[in-house]
Structure formats: C-alpha cells, structure tokens
Design a protein around this motif. Structure first.
Motif, mmCIF file in Angstrom:
data_model
loop_
_atom_site.group_PDB
_atom_site.id
_atom_site.type_symbol
_atom_site.label_atom_id
_atom_site.label_comp_id
_atom_site.label_asym_id
_atom_site.label_seq_id
_atom_site.Cartn_x
_atom_site.Cartn_y
_atom_site.Cartn_z
ATOM 1 N N GLU A 295 0.848 -1.196 0.000
ATOM 2 C CA GLU A 295 0.000 0.000 0.000
ATOM 3 C C GLU A 295 0.880 1.242 0.000
ATOM 4 N N GLU A 299 -2.112 6.265 -0.475
ATOM 5 C CA GLU A 299 -3.296 5.410 -0.282
ATOM 6 C C GLU A 299 -3.613 5.268 1.196
ATOM 7 N N ARG A 300 -2.552 5.070 1.964
ATOM 8 C CA ARG A 300 -2.769 4.887 3.396
ATOM 9 C C ARG A 300 -3.327 6.160 4.022
ATOM 10 N N ARG A 303 -6.874 6.411 3.071
ATOM 11 C CA ARG A 303 -7.700 5.403 3.755
ATOM 12 C C ARG A 303 -7.993 5.845 5.187
ATOM 13 N N GLU A 304 -6.967 6.356 5.858
ATOM 14 C CA GLU A 304 -7.162 6.770 7.245
ATOM 15 C C GLU A 304 -8.075 7.999 7.330
#
Lengths: 421, 269
Positions: A295, A299-300, A303-304
């Motif tokens: 990842e 992206e992380r 996402r968070e």
C-alpha cells in the motif's frame, strides 16, 4: 511547505487537501509571508550546519506550496554556500519536453558550484494524473523515457537526436552543462512502489523513501529495497538509501509534547486529509505492485482520512451511541507512539534517529524540522537544537565504513563565485 | 422475445504478440458487441448477449487489456486504439456486421466507422463517450472511490457484481490475486481511453460516419448525461433511431439487458 491557515474544521467541511481544495481558502498575503519564512528557514538550516536543504514538488496542494522546486532552489543556490541543494525533485513526466529539467538542473548545479542533488520522482497520483492530467497508464513510461533523455543530455558530448515515444527532439544540446561529472547525484523519491525499488537497485540510484508515517511503518518498505539489492548481489551501502522523518527537539520530553503537538496534529489531521478517490487511479501502479499488495503512503493517508470521516458521519447519525475511536482526530500521543513524529530531548532524539539509521540502513536522513503549521520561531528553535545538539552525534553513523557515492562533489571553494551582497 | 441463452464459447486468438478473448454464442444473423468499461465477465455471457444469443450469432471480443485479453502497452493514444480495433474486427470475424457497442466501446466503434465505414453495417451505440460540453460535463469515473464508480456505472450497483465482486468460487489465493490484477488492468485500459477528458476531437470526424446509427441512453446515466444523445444526434449524419431506457445507468446493457435487446432487435429490423 504547508499552507498554515486552513480552518480548524477543514476535515469536516472539505473533502480533500489536494486536487480540488477550495481556491477561496488561499490568501495571497499569507502565501507571501510563508514563502519568505520558508526560504529563511532553509537558509537558516544551511547556516547552522545541516549538510543539505531539501525541497520538493506538489500541485494543487495545501500542504505543499511548491509547484516548482527549482524556483526555490535557485534562491538557495545563491544564498547558501556549502549545503547541498537537494531537489526531491522534479516530476519528470510533467515537463514537456523533459529536456527542460536537464537544463534547469544544470543551471542550479552551475549557480551553486556543483552542490545539486537531482531528485526525480514519478510523482504522486494527485500531482501527476489529477492535477496535471497525465494518463496513469503511460505515466511511468513517460517518466522512464524522460529519465533517459535527461541523463543522455547531461553525459553525451555530441548534439544528438532523441526519438522517444513521447519526446521527439531533432536536436538535443543541453546548454549549460552540469558542473558535476558525469552528472549530479540522482535520488529517486518513492512512496512504496515495488518498481521504484527495482529501478534504483538496478541503476545504482538512491532510493529515497519519503514516508509520512515514520520509521516504524517505513521499515518494511526500506527492507524491500535492500532485499532487491541482495537479490542483485549488490552491497548494502547505507548511502544508497534515504528516509524522511518528522523530528521535534526540545529541552525536555515534556516541553517537546507541548511544543510540537499542534503542528503535528495540523499536519496529520488536515494536511493529510486526502480524498480516497484520488489515491489509487487505475494504471498508476504497475501490475507488480498490485500483485505485491504493498500500500502506497498516499493510499494509506487517504484510507485513514476516509475512516475518520466515515466514523464521524456515523457518530453524527447516532449521537447517543459511544463515539468510535476512528471518528476522533488522531491524537499526538499516537503519532509519537507509532513513530510518525520523533520528539524529545536532544539525547532522546539522538537515540531514536540512530535507531532509524541503523534499523533501516539509511545513510541519508531527511529530518523534517518544520511540519504542519509550525510557527517561524519554533522552526528556528527546532532547527538550531537539531543542528547543534543532535546532528553531530548522528552524522558520523556510517562514515567510516562506507563511501557516500551519492553526495554532491562541488567545485573547490577557491573556484566558487561569491555572490555580491 | 426474452429467451436467455447461456451456452457460449470463449477462444483466445493470437493478437499482436499476445491474445484476445473472443466470446461467441447463439445462432442466426451475426451481431458484434463491443463492451464498455467493465469488459466481458469471466465465466459467463454479458447479460445483453445472453438475451441476444437467443436469435443471433453474437461475437464479442474483449478489447486489449480488458478481462481475458493481453494488456498491450503500445496502445497509448486514440489512434492506436482505433487501428487495433480495425485489426480486431477482422481477426474475430465480425467485420461488416452490425455492432452493439457500449460506453468506451461505442466511442471506439464510432471512431472506426468514421475512417473505415465498411467495418460495421449499422451501429447501435449505448451511451457512447467521445464528446464534451463544459457546461454539462461527463463525470469523472476514475477520480472516485471504487464504490462511487460502481454507483456511477449502473443504476443498480448489483448489476456489475460479476466485475467488482470477488468470485466466491475462486478460493486459490494466487488465482484471486491474478483476478484482482486482471480487474485492475481492465480499469486501467478503460481509464486510459478517456483520461483525463473523454474527448478526442470526434466532433471533427462525426460527419464521416455514414453508417446508420441508433442512439440508446439510460435515463439514470450519472456518467454521461442523457443530454449527450442530442449532441451526438446533431453531429451524426444518419441517425436511424433514438431510444431511452428508464431506470438504467451508464452501462445500460448491464442494468436493463432485456429492454436493450428489444431495442437492438427493433433497430436492426
């Protein structure tokens, strides 16, 4: 170079800090002030003993006010005398034609007397495929073709034709030429792509992991790069690795918590408020990276941010239910615990940065002494403590065992021009 | 008629150093099919073809990079795609037949018809891309989350389950990963055709499309507004019919295959 004045409820009212952030949030007077403060801060870092000063490229982004790092680098090339000018870097695929990058970097190397580090990222999806409209399916091919053109332009001693798929130039003739031979050291900033590890390892370039999430989370990514080096039978020279880490130094740990809480929370809760729909456009990743399941850091972050927004919406819909943890802004304590931010007294920071260097095997540490909405005075305080009390203990870490083949080799001091003041 | 045929063959034909998947089903007059953004489903016929195969011989290639066909990185710009499609209609034996084409497939079919009219006899285009009006823009299908994209493609998100959802019958982890990669490459190929704006100058070539063209749109198309039917109709010289399908989204053939099959039969006489 974040924009420091986003509203406190920015994550609740706006969907993204990047790409489609509301233009009305930008106050040019604030921009004027912070551009000058940020340049002052970089000059100050160079004056108190940092080996280099680093800058990067972002577009349509409130946490990175630098669409053109070369503009900032040119002022630093004049106003500093010994520090490396670390441009991390120019997003090659976004320049048409990329010979412009070869020319501007040769100018920077010339003005600075050979102090340039030339960084070439593929670039984030937000910068490259959304803000600049590049087709994600062709982005990496454009990037590699641009890299080939730039390196040929710097190293060939003839005027030549370049017949690429995207760049057709009948006459390539890079004037000026870089001071450093065969060319300035090349660093490749990456955010977790398997193919970037391979590219750096195969071509003897520095893999520079610009993580938002600190050394603990970054360990696996750097290990992926070193595994590739092992696979190719190449030495694990730590100077072929670089890593970015947020750092806040104070006289005591207690004071560090007081000083750095607000800027860190501003960065992680507002500056990383990225809409998830911008983080993973199809074609940006190679099939190898998709297959690996790695990842990317963007992206992380997205996402968070999405998890926080969804949990907040859930809490709003059911106000009497207990608020899920994810609906809260990330607390500073968590950032410290997870290693996103290293803070403490000088001795504590020395210990942690030594751990970063040795555990990740990185010889180039990019200490981010400014983050979020940190004010000018605190940046200077942090920078000074870092330079005077921390770096002298950390700088020699690998010097005696390994040669740094990826650091600028400037002209001898006697041959360097002195800017008239 | 709404009899459904599920028997089909799927062949891998050599194509430019790789292969393309070509699905065929049914008996009767030949009709070609060019899929939209989600390609052809693996293991079964697309819902529209299951309908049409009851009384037609349907031939449906999966475009390069889409499900079951090799990804060709040589396809970079629209011209490359149009030439590849011209080659593909010959390879899979649908040249000269009528074609039903959806979304990005419809965009390519119209572009090919402009330069090679004999490629198709009649075009039934389902919400084609290829025009742009800044006052009424085509939505961004890829600057979205997967959930939003799915909601943008069909009025009933369950209609595209065969593409977006993992197949529970596939339990081998390695196979699941490869299916994920295939889905990613399908989305990559679709995005590549329309990035960043799905307009390549077709308005300058539309007058060359002499073939009869039938325009079909879902009234609930959230991606390409139904008003684009008027824009295509104003540019194409031989519009044979215009149809609207209620409660259907952009991939009208996935949302309402029975209704679209009836329209195709009407349009093709």
């Amino acid at each position: 170079m974040p924009y420091p004045d986003l509203p406190k409820d920015f994550p609740d009212r706006y969907r993204s800090v990047w790409v489609d952030i509301d233009p009305a949030l930008y106050d040019p007077a604030v921009g004027h002030r912070v551009y000058n403060e940020y340049i002052d801060q970089l000059e100050y870092a160079a004056s108190v003993g940092f080996d280099g000063v680093g800058i990067n490229e972002h577009h349509s982004n409130a946490y990175g006010l630098m669409p053109s790092p070369n503009l900032i680098a040119s002022t630093l090339a004049r106003s500093t005398s010994d520090a490396a000018i670390v441009v991390l870097g120019d997003s090659v695929a976004l320049y048409n034609p990329p010979i412009r990058v070869a020319e501007e970097m040769a100018m920077l190397d010339g003005i600075s007397g050979g102090r340039l580090v030339a960084g070439f990222p593929v670039g984030s999806p937000m910068d490259t495929v959304f803000a600049y409209g590049t087709n994600p399916a062709t982005l990496r091919e454009r990037y590699h073709e641009g890299m080939e053109l730039i390196q040929q332009a710097w190293t060939r001693d003839d005027v030549f034709a370049f017949n690429g798929r995207y760049n057709k130039l009948r006459y390539v003739n890079c004037w000026p030429r870089p001071v450093q031979k065969p060319h300035p050291p090349i660093w490749i900033p990456g955010g977790g792509s398997v193919d970037t590890w391979d590219y750096c390892a195969e071509n003897d370039l520095v893999y520079c992991y610009l993580s938002y999430f600190g050394y603990k989370a970054g360990l696996a990514t750097m290990q992926g790069f070193w595994n590739k080096m092992d696979e190719l039978g190449k030495p694990r020279n730590p100077f072929q690795g670089a890593f970015a880490q947020f750092v806040g130094v104070a006289d005591s740990e207690k004071e560090a918590y007081e000083l750095y809480r607000e800027p860190a929370e501003y960065f992680f809760n507002s500056c990383l408020h990225v809409y998830a729909g911008f983080a993973d456009p199809p074609g940006y990743k190679t099939p190898n990276t998709v297959r690996s399941g790695v990842e990317g850091m963007v992206e992380r972050a997205a996402r968070e941010a999405t998890a926080r927004s969804e949990a907040k919406a859930e809490a709003k819909a059911a106000p009497k239910a207990p608020r899920p943890a994810a609906s809260q802004a990330m607390p500073f304590e968590t950032m410290v615990e997870k290693g996103y931010v290293i803070i403490g007294s000088p001795d504590q920071v020395i210990e942690k940065l030594t751990e970063v260097g040795t555990s990740m095997n990185v010889g180039h540490l990019l200490t981010l002494a400014h983050f979020g909405n940190m004010d000018n005075e605190l940046v200077r305080h942090n920078t000074e403590l870092l330079a005077r009390k921390v770096l002298p203990e950390v700088q020699p870490l690998f010097e005696h065992e390994w040669e740094d083949k990826w650091w600028p080799k400037p002209l001898p001091t006697a041959q360097r021009a002195e800017p008239a003041r | 008629m709404s009899a459904v045929s599920t028997a089909f063959t799927a062949r891998q034909l050599p194509f430019r150093g790789g292969t393309v998947k070509v699905v065929e089903a049914g008996e009767g007059p030949v009709v070609g099919y060019l899929h939209g953004m989600v390609g052809l489903p693996s293991g079964e016929l697309p819902p529209l073809l299951a309908e049409l195969a009851a009384d037609h011989r349907v031939i449906a290639p999966s475009l390069p990079g889409f499900t079951g066909s090799s990804y060709l990185d040589e396809l970079r710009v629209l011209f490359d795609w149009v030439v590849a499609l011209s080659e593909l209609v010959d390879v899979c034996g649908m040249v000269g037949a009528p074609v039903v084409a959806s979304s990005v497939g419809a965009m390519l079919a119209l572009e090919l018809a402009a330069v090679r009219p004999e490629a198709f006899s009649h075009l039934v285009v389902l919400a084609p891309m290829g025009l742009w009006d800044g006052d009424d823009p085509v939505a961004d299908a890829f600057g979205t989350t997967m959930t939003e994209q799915r909601a943008m493609l069909t009025a009933d998100p369950a209609a595209t389950a065969r593409f977006f959802d993992d197949d529970p019958a596939v339990t081998d982890p390695a196979e699941r990963i490869e299916l994920g990669v295939s889905r990613y490459l399908t989305r990559t190929s679709a995005a590549s055709l329309v990035w960043p704006i799905p307009e390549h100058g077709f308005d300058q070539r539309a007058h060359l499309v002499r073939n009869a063209v039938s325009l079909v749109w879902g009234t609930a198309d959230r991606l390409v507004p139904p008003s684009y039917s008027d824009r295509f109709a104003a540019l194409l010289p031989n519009v044979a019919g215009r149809y609207r399908v209620n409660e259907a989204g952009h991939l009208v053939d996935w949302d309402r295959p029975i209704e679209v099959a009836a329209i195709v039969r009407t349009a093709l006489g």
